[in-house]
Scaffold this motif. Structure first.
Motif, PDB file in Angstrom:
ATOM      1  N   GLU A  28      74.206  17.678  50.167  1.00 44.68           N
ATOM      2  CA  GLU A  28      74.409  17.011  48.836  1.00 44.68           C
ATOM      3  C   GLU A  28      75.089  17.560  47.898  1.00 44.68           C
ATOM      4  OE1 GLU A  28      74.368  13.668  48.881  1.00 44.68           O
ATOM      5  OE2 GLU A  28      73.780  13.334  51.104  1.00 44.68           O
ATOM      6  N   HIS A  29      74.587  18.890  47.697  1.00 44.63           N
ATOM      7  CA  HIS A  29      74.892  19.719  46.312  1.00 44.63           C
ATOM      8  C   HIS A  29      75.740  20.673  46.736  1.00 44.63           C
ATOM      9  CE1 HIS A  29      72.148  17.436  44.129  1.00 44.63           C
ATOM     10  NE2 HIS A  29      70.877  17.547  45.156  1.00 44.63           N
ATOM     11  N   SER A  30      76.367  20.900  47.698  1.00 42.12           N
ATOM     12  CA  SER A  30      77.411  21.871  48.077  1.00 42.12           C
ATOM     13  C   SER A  30      78.654  21.785  47.384  1.00 42.12           C
ATOM     14  CB  SER A  30      77.895  22.004  49.700  1.00 42.12           C
ATOM     15  OG  SER A  30      78.822  22.788  49.889  1.00 42.12           O
ATOM     16  N   ASN A  31      79.187  22.838  47.063  1.00 44.18           N
ATOM     17  CA  ASN A  31      80.456  22.864  46.169  1.00 44.18           C
ATOM     18  C   ASN A  31      81.739  22.656  47.145  1.00 44.18           C
ATOM     19  OD1 ASN A  31      79.573  23.164  43.547  1.00 44.18           O
ATOM     20  ND2 ASN A  31      79.219  25.578  43.875  1.00 44.18           N
ATOM     21  N   ASP A  32      81.330  22.741  48.334  1.00 47.22           N
ATOM     22  CA  ASP A  32      82.379  22.504  49.477  1.00 47.22           C
ATOM     23  C   ASP A  32      82.038  21.118  49.895  1.00 47.22           C
ATOM     24  OD1 ASP A  32      83.612  25.038  49.458  1.00 47.22           O
ATOM     25  OD2 ASP A  32      82.232  25.837  50.800  1.00 47.22           O
ATOM     26  N   ALA A  33      83.270  20.461  50.514  1.00 51.10           N
ATOM     27  CA  ALA A  33      83.277  19.231  50.882  1.00 51.10           C
ATOM     28  C   ALA A  33      82.740  19.377  52.288  1.00 51.10           C
ATOM     29  CB  ALA A  33      84.768  18.414  51.060  1.00 51.10           C
ATOM     30  N   ILE A  34      81.741  18.574  52.824  1.00 54.38           N
ATOM     31  CA  ILE A  34      81.140  18.650  54.285  1.00 54.38           C
ATOM     32  C   ILE A  34      81.437  17.240  54.861  1.00 54.38           C
ATOM     33  CG2 ILE A  34      79.069  19.080  55.586  1.00 54.38           C
ATOM     34  CD1 ILE A  34      78.114  20.547  53.067  1.00 54.38           C
ATOM     35  N   PHE A  35      81.759  17.415  56.095  1.00 56.45           N
ATOM     36  CA  PHE A  35      82.074  16.169  56.992  1.00 56.45           C
ATOM     37  C   PHE A  35      81.278  16.338  58.244  1.00 56.45           C
ATOM     38  CE2 PHE A  35      85.748  16.502  54.279  1.00 56.45           C
ATOM     39  CZ  PHE A  35      86.252  15.187  53.943  1.00 56.45           C
ATOM     40  N   LEU A  36      80.721  15.342  58.789  1.00 58.22           N
ATOM     41  CA  LEU A  36      80.113  15.387  59.984  1.00 58.22           C
ATOM     42  C   LEU A  36      80.727  14.315  60.779  1.00 58.22           C
ATOM     43  CD1 LEU A  36      77.718  15.972  61.813  1.00 58.22           C
ATOM     44  CD2 LEU A  36      76.334  13.876  61.049  1.00 58.22           C
ATOM     45  N   LEU A  37      81.444  15.046  61.946  1.00 54.08           N
ATOM     46  CA  LEU A  37      82.535  14.139  62.765  1.00 54.08           C
ATOM     47  C   LEU A  37      82.205  14.350  64.090  1.00 54.08           C
ATOM     48  CD1 LEU A  37      85.425  16.585  61.306  1.00 54.08           C
ATOM     49  CD2 LEU A  37      84.697  14.286  60.267  1.00 54.08           C
ATOM     50  N   ASP A  38      82.514  13.005  64.899  1.00 47.14           N
ATOM     51  CA  ASP A  38      82.591  12.849  66.232  1.00 47.14           C
ATOM     52  C   ASP A  38      84.263  13.122  66.902  1.00 47.14           C
ATOM     53  OD1 ASP A  38      82.218  12.326  68.938  1.00 47.14           O
ATOM     54  OD2 ASP A  38      80.865  10.905  68.625  1.00 47.14           O
ATOM     55  N   PRO A  39      84.464  14.051  67.112  1.00 45.05           N
ATOM     56  CA  PRO A  39      85.939  13.832  67.688  1.00 45.05           C
ATOM     57  C   PRO A  39      86.150  13.272  68.648  1.00 45.05           C
ATOM     58  CG  PRO A  39      85.107  16.334  67.224  1.00 45.05           C
ATOM     59  CD  PRO A  39      84.044  15.548  67.136  1.00 45.05           C
ATOM     60  N   GLY A  40      85.264  12.872  69.539  1.00 43.48           N
ATOM     61  CA  GLY A  40      85.602  12.095  70.731  1.00 43.48           C
ATOM     62  C   GLY A  40      85.631  10.545  70.427  1.00 43.48           C
ATOM     63  N   MET A  75      96.960  15.239  63.830  1.00 48.96           N
ATOM     64  CA  MET A  75      95.938  14.982  64.781  1.00 48.96           C
ATOM     65  C   MET A  75      95.911  15.826  66.008  1.00 48.96           C
ATOM     66  SD  MET A  75      93.360  13.155  64.092  1.00 48.96           S
ATOM     67  CE  MET A  75      92.606  13.025  65.478  1.00 48.96           C
ATOM     68  N   ARG A  76      97.080  16.457  66.427  1.00 49.78           N
ATOM     69  CA  ARG A  76      97.349  17.148  67.474  1.00 49.78           C
ATOM     70  C   ARG A  76      96.627  18.363  67.366  1.00 49.78           C
ATOM     71  NH1 ARG A  76     102.946  18.008  70.264  1.00 49.78           N
ATOM     72  NH2 ARG A  76     102.691  15.861  70.492  1.00 49.78           N
ATOM     73  N   GLU A  77      96.874  18.938  65.830  1.00 46.80           N
ATOM     74  CA  GLU A  77      96.338  20.129  65.536  1.00 46.80           C
ATOM     75  C   GLU A  77      94.898  20.219  65.476  1.00 46.80           C
ATOM     76  OE1 GLU A  77      98.851  18.946  64.433  1.00 46.80           O
ATOM     77  OE2 GLU A  77     100.612  20.208  64.405  1.00 46.80           O
ATOM     78  N   PHE A  78      94.207  19.149  64.906  1.00 50.82           N
ATOM     79  CA  PHE A  78      92.918  18.985  64.634  1.00 50.82           C
ATOM     80  C   PHE A  78      92.130  18.826  65.953  1.00 50.82           C
ATOM     81  CE2 PHE A  78      89.303  16.102  64.604  1.00 50.82           C
ATOM     82  CZ  PHE A  78      88.539  16.851  63.415  1.00 50.82           C
ATOM     83  N   VAL A  79      92.720  18.035  66.600  1.00 53.73           N
ATOM     84  CA  VAL A  79      92.241  18.031  68.251  1.00 53.73           C
ATOM     85  C   VAL A  79      91.918  19.417  68.898  1.00 53.73           C
ATOM     86  CG1 VAL A  79      92.175  16.955  70.677  1.00 53.73           C
ATOM     87  CG2 VAL A  79      92.917  15.437  68.592  1.00 53.73           C
TER      88      VAL A  79
END
Length: 305
Positions: A28-40, A75-79
């Protein structure tokens, strides 16, 4: 969908309650953005407040988006990146941008690792907006483009040895050759070694918004473990503070006798004994510092500043 943080991260099997609490506090308090992702499934499972501020969305709005909405052109690069993370357990990239609510694309530095969520492998990504660093690099590029002209103008004013003049020509030739960052700095370091005993040369960039100095390039036979490329140093309390604040070169004859900061202690532990740090200034703006160091005490004098 509620705007309050979800319990998604607390669903990780085996997490002790106190560990979960510490993790949630960091999240919650990180100075960096944090994302929890499900690539599938192309799903954004959770985000922290910094992620919302960075992209300009409320939490509910951001969780309603897909990963492909944030990286529509990449998206190709992200995948490919996500596949690497899932296969190896972690990954890093600075080649993906994030689309904001306003339609602008933020250059981003992403560090990611695998986290198990309800029996499936997901990705937790720490994302840092590097727009200011990119701007500093653009300034450095302009500085580089002007450097050949500056070298030519200053060469006539220098009354140093023929060897030093040849070194300046070598630096100019390296710039004209349009080398990449690493190759350019290696060429400059080689030219410096023609006139100075250089065991390590480094280039730092100053970020006034965060008041930190980042190691941008390194060269020389003595490479740093304590300050590798990408390492960040606070301006205040560092050995570069005087260089940045007063915009003048600083000479240390012998770290054993003259060290004043913890950073200089690290340099000494790595075998360095003397250094010169000089400011990089263009159009009245401080960009960072150029630094050379030697393993021999007393190697440099005021004539080398």
């Amino acid at each position: 969908m509620s705007d309050t943080p979800s319990d998604g991260l607390r669903a990780v099997p085996g997490r002790a309650e106190d560990a979960e609490g510490r993790f949630r506090t960091i999240f919650e308090h990180s100075n960096d953005a944090i994302f929890l992702l499900d690539p599938g499934t192309d799903a954004i499972l959770d985000v922290n407040p910094r992620a919302c501020r960075m992209l300009g969305y409320s939490r509910a709005e951001l969780l309603a988006l897909r990963i492909s909405d944030v990286h529509p052109a990449e998206m190709r690069e992200f995948v490919a990146f996500a596949r690497t993370v899932l296969d190896t357990g972690s990954g890093w990239t600075n080649e993906l941008g994030c689309l904001t609510r306003s339609g602008s694309t933020l250059p981003a530095e992403i560090s990611a690792s695998v986290i198990e969520m309800e029996g499936r492998a997901c990705v937790i990504a720490m994302v840092r907006d590097i727009s200011e660093r990119k701007q500093a690099e653009a300034e450095l590029q302009r500085y580089r483009e002007n450097l050949e002209r500056l070298v030519e103008e200053r060469t006539a004013e220098l009354h140093r040895s023929e060897q030093r003049q040849r070194a300046l020509v070598a630096i100019g030739n390296a710039i004209v050759a349009n080398l990449d960052r690493h190759a350019l700095f290696e060429a400059i370091a080689h030219a410096l070694r023609e006139v100075l005993a250089v065991d390590r040369a480094s280039l730092t960039l100053y970020d006034p918004a965060r008041d930190v100095v980042t190691v941008y390039a390194l060269a020389g036979p003595s490479m740093s473990q304590a300050f590798p490329i990408g390492a960040e140093l606070p301006r205040v309390g560092s050995h570069l503070q005087t260089v940045l604040d007063e915009r003048r070169a600083v000479l240390c004859h012998d770290l054993e006798a003259e060290r004043r900061t913890a950073f200089e202690d690290e340099l000494l532990r790595e075998g360095l004994r003397a250094y010169i740090a000089a400011p990089l200034v263009t159009k009245g703006k401080i960009l960072g510092t150029l630094n050379v160091a030697s393993e021999v005490p007393g190697r440099y004098s005021e004539d080398d500043d």
